[in-house]
Design an enzyme around this catalytic site. Sequence first.
Site, PDB file in Angstrom:
ATOM      1  N   GLU A 189       8.700  -8.897 -18.339  1.00 17.01           N
ATOM      2  CA  GLU A 189       7.798  -9.958 -18.805  1.00 17.01           C
ATOM      3  C   GLU A 189       6.465  -9.759 -18.089  1.00 17.01           C
ATOM      4  O   GLU A 189       6.379  -9.039 -17.099  1.00 17.01           O
ATOM      5  CB  GLU A 189       8.385 -11.342 -18.520  1.00 17.01           C
TER       6      GLU A 189
ATOM      7  N   SER B  23       7.386 -14.043 -11.219  1.00 16.80           N
ATOM      8  CA  SER B  23       6.024 -13.516 -11.198  1.00 16.80           C
ATOM      9  C   SER B  23       5.844 -12.587  -9.996  1.00 16.80           C
ATOM     10  O   SER B  23       6.571 -11.600  -9.867  1.00 16.80           O
ATOM     11  CB  SER B  23       5.012 -14.672 -11.186  1.00 16.80           C
TER      12      SER B  23
ATOM     13  N   HIS C 193       6.349 -16.418 -17.841  1.00 18.39           N
ATOM     14  CA  HIS C 193       5.194 -17.322 -17.833  1.00 18.39           C
ATOM     15  C   HIS C 193       5.116 -18.090 -19.155  1.00 18.39           C
ATOM     16  O   HIS C 193       4.153 -17.978 -19.907  1.00 18.39           O
ATOM     17  CB  HIS C 193       3.910 -16.530 -17.601  1.00 18.39           C
TER      18      HIS C 193
END
Length: 306
Positions: free
Chosen positions: A208, A110, A277
């Site tokens: 992502e 992330s 995620h």
Amino acid sequence: MVRKPKRLEKGDTVGIIAPASPPNHENLQRALQFFDELGLQAKLGKHLDNTKGYLAGSDEGRLSDLHEMFADKNVSAIFSACGGYGTARIASGIDYDLIRGNPKIFWGYSDITFLHTAIGKRAAMATFHGPMLASDIGKEDVLPLTKQMFSQLFQPQDIVYTEDLSPLETMIEGEAEGALTGGNLSLLVSTLGTPFELDTRDKLLLIEDVNEEPRAVDRMLNQLYMSGKLSDAAGILVADFKNCVPEREQTLTLDEVIEHYVKLAKKPALKGFNIGHCSPNIGIPLGVKATLSTSAKQVIIESGVE
């Protein structure tokens, strides 16, 4: 040539830091129990409990924890408690010579994507895109496969991603190989024009994201395309885009947006990877050699440890 950190052994001490936002401490405590089950000792960053708005304390404090863990000869690996926001704020202050001289496992995803990109570029060290402690491992509903991915840190082993892990779809046919790079799309785009700019030349690019409308994904992929990052890549891995749904009636679908730019790139591409995620969240090394085959519907990623 990328340098790989040394593998973990039972009894090793690992550092826990929050280089971005503050972690959920109840989840973090559960995650520390998991590390105990792995036979690892945890050293907590001095500023792990700090908060400053959406940051886990000051930039100086978060940077200090990162430096201390890399400098401590007794620490064998460094794990991020969670993501959120803030790693880009400390990137320019990092002592990359310190990291280069003390290679060790560095793990997260992330917002941590910015540090993966920066460390890969400035310290030439393999890092790991994987589930974090408070935001993944410490949740009560964490899946066993998410936890199992930590085994790659104890024994060098290739990650063979096939449809045994998740359904994969061919977007552009072909075979490709190169160092694996990438991560969170928002963070990758934020590196552009900085000293830590994403380098995709002859590499496999993983993307992502989470909570971004298709129009926002369109904007970011367009920027990667116009900057040459998609065309420079040897191949593309489209991973999980969680909750990337439109909030307006007039919209393109997420699939339409991604397909548009993958076709413009004209590079071998697969989508459907449970990386990011999502649950399970498959941990993988970055910076190491990987091969992509659409005919076999698989990606093989070299071990990230020695």
